[in-house]
Design a protein around this motif. Structure first.
Motif, PDB file in Angstrom:
ATOM      1  N   ASP A  58       0.837  -1.197   0.000  1.00 42.49           N
ATOM      2  CA  ASP A  58       0.000   0.000   0.000  1.00 42.49           C
ATOM      3  C   ASP A  58       0.877   1.254   0.000  1.00 42.49           C
ATOM      4  O   ASP A  58       1.635   1.479   0.946  1.00 42.49           O
ATOM      5  CB  ASP A  58      -0.920  -0.006   1.228  1.00 42.49           C
ATOM      6  CG  ASP A  58      -1.984   1.055   1.129  1.00 42.49           C
ATOM      7  OD1 ASP A  58      -1.628   2.255   1.157  1.00 42.49           O
ATOM      8  OD2 ASP A  58      -3.168   0.703   1.028  1.00 42.49           O
ATOM      9  N   VAL A  76       0.253   4.330   0.551  1.00 38.88           N
ATOM     10  CA  VAL A  76      -0.053   5.314   1.586  1.00 38.88           C
ATOM     11  C   VAL A  76       0.329   4.786   2.970  1.00 38.88           C
ATOM     12  O   VAL A  76       0.937   5.495   3.776  1.00 38.88           O
ATOM     13  CB  VAL A  76      -1.548   5.713   1.553  1.00 38.88           C
ATOM     14  CG1 VAL A  76      -1.931   6.565   2.752  1.00 38.88           C
ATOM     15  CG2 VAL A  76      -1.863   6.441   0.251  1.00 38.88           C
ATOM     16  N   ASN A 119      -5.301  10.309   7.932  1.00 39.64           N
ATOM     17  CA  ASN A 119      -6.463  11.015   7.389  1.00 39.64           C
ATOM     18  C   ASN A 119      -7.515   9.987   6.961  1.00 39.64           C
ATOM     19  O   ASN A 119      -7.285   8.774   7.080  1.00 39.64           O
ATOM     20  CB  ASN A 119      -6.035  11.940   6.247  1.00 39.64           C
ATOM     21  CG  ASN A 119      -5.410  11.200   5.083  1.00 39.64           C
ATOM     22  OD1 ASN A 119      -5.585   9.995   4.910  1.00 39.64           O
ATOM     23  ND2 ASN A 119      -4.661  11.929   4.267  1.00 39.64           N
ATOM     24  N   ASP A 122      -8.359   8.892   4.086  1.00 39.37           N
ATOM     25  CA  ASP A 122      -7.846   7.956   3.085  1.00 39.37           C
ATOM     26  C   ASP A 122      -7.029   6.853   3.753  1.00 39.37           C
ATOM     27  O   ASP A 122      -7.212   5.667   3.457  1.00 39.37           O
ATOM     28  CB  ASP A 122      -7.000   8.695   2.038  1.00 39.37           C
ATOM     29  CG  ASP A 122      -6.443   7.753   0.987  1.00 39.37           C
ATOM     30  OD1 ASP A 122      -7.199   6.892   0.478  1.00 39.37           O
ATOM     31  OD2 ASP A 122      -5.239   7.862   0.674  1.00 39.37           O
ATOM     32  N   ASP A 175      -9.358   4.528   5.590  1.00 42.08           N
ATOM     33  CA  ASP A 175     -10.105   3.640   4.698  1.00 42.08           C
ATOM     34  C   ASP A 175      -9.214   2.543   4.121  1.00 42.08           C
ATOM     35  O   ASP A 175      -9.659   1.405   3.946  1.00 42.08           O
ATOM     36  CB  ASP A 175     -10.766   4.440   3.585  1.00 42.08           C
ATOM     37  CG  ASP A 175     -11.879   5.342   4.108  1.00 42.08           C
ATOM     38  OD1 ASP A 175     -12.313   5.186   5.277  1.00 42.08           O
ATOM     39  OD2 ASP A 175     -12.302   6.239   3.341  1.00 42.08           O
ATOM     40  N   ARG A 176      -7.970   2.864   3.842  1.00 45.83           N
ATOM     41  CA  ARG A 176      -7.028   1.857   3.351  1.00 45.83           C
ATOM     42  C   ARG A 176      -6.753   0.820   4.444  1.00 45.83           C
ATOM     43  O   ARG A 176      -6.711  -0.384   4.179  1.00 45.83           O
ATOM     44  CB  ARG A 176      -5.719   2.505   2.898  1.00 45.83           C
ATOM     45  CG  ARG A 176      -5.853   3.271   1.602  1.00 45.83           C
ATOM     46  CD  ARG A 176      -4.629   4.162   1.368  1.00 45.83           C
ATOM     47  NE  ARG A 176      -4.708   4.839   0.111  1.00 45.83           N
ATOM     48  CZ  ARG A 176      -4.249   4.357  -1.047  1.00 45.83           C
ATOM     49  NH1 ARG A 176      -3.650   3.182  -1.084  1.00 45.83           N
ATOM     50  NH2 ARG A 176      -4.377   5.052  -2.149  1.00 45.83           N
ATOM     51  N   GLU A 188      -4.926  16.167   3.072  1.00 44.19           N
ATOM     52  CA  GLU A 188      -4.493  15.093   2.159  1.00 44.19           C
ATOM     53  C   GLU A 188      -3.060  14.771   2.363  1.00 44.19           C
ATOM     54  O   GLU A 188      -2.178  15.049   2.792  1.00 44.19           O
ATOM     55  CB  GLU A 188      -4.745  15.493   0.710  1.00 44.19           C
ATOM     56  CG  GLU A 188      -6.219  15.426   0.368  1.00 44.19           C
ATOM     57  CD  GLU A 188      -6.851  14.049   0.560  1.00 44.19           C
ATOM     58  OE1 GLU A 188      -6.284  13.042   0.110  1.00 44.19           O
ATOM     59  OE2 GLU A 188      -7.900  13.977   1.192  1.00 44.19           O
TER      60      GLU A 188
END
Length: 131
Positions: free
Chosen positions: A34, A36, A86, A88, A91-92, A131
């Protein structure tokens, strides 16, 4: 005399160490690729992070208290402060954890119990909306 399993912790009900190890190993296989999440882990090897998460989850669900013995109070929000968590990233994290929970094949009530906690924890770790 209580019925068999009444005094069992959730840790024991779902299979103990082996189940939590499978959960965490599957989760980190997703994190490893991943773009991120992987940079948030200080070690190149995710093994130490996997060990910490396994110990934490086992302790939380009534297993050995190894996490606190080695690391003190969990202080999850404080430990995640250095990282930009954050929506994102949350959610990941949840996507990889969802895959890991699904792979366990737990009975519905146990799966829902585990997932509800993981989802609440992930939402609680969000510390920025940038972000």
């Amino acid at each position: 005399m209580p019925s068999e399993g009444v005094d069992e912790t959730f840790f024991h009900q779902i299979g103990g160490h082996a189940t939590f190890r499978r959960l965490v190993d599957t989760f980190y296989r997703g994190v490893a690729d991943d773009p991120v999440l992987k940079p948030m882990y200080p070690e190149d090897d995710l093994g130490p992070a996997a060990e910490r998460l396994t110990m934490f989850l086992e302790q939380y669900w009534g297993g050995p208290g190894t996490y606190s013995e080695l690391r003190g109070h969990p202080r999850l929000r404080m430990r995640h402060t250095p990282f930009k968590v954050n929506p994102d990233a949350r959610d990941r994290w949840l996507k990889h954890m969802r895959d890991a929970v699904d792979e366990l094949g737990l009975p519905p009530l146990q799966e829902e119990t585990l997932w509800a906690y993981l989802e609440r924890a992930a939402f609680a770790m969000v510390n920025t909306f940038e972000e």
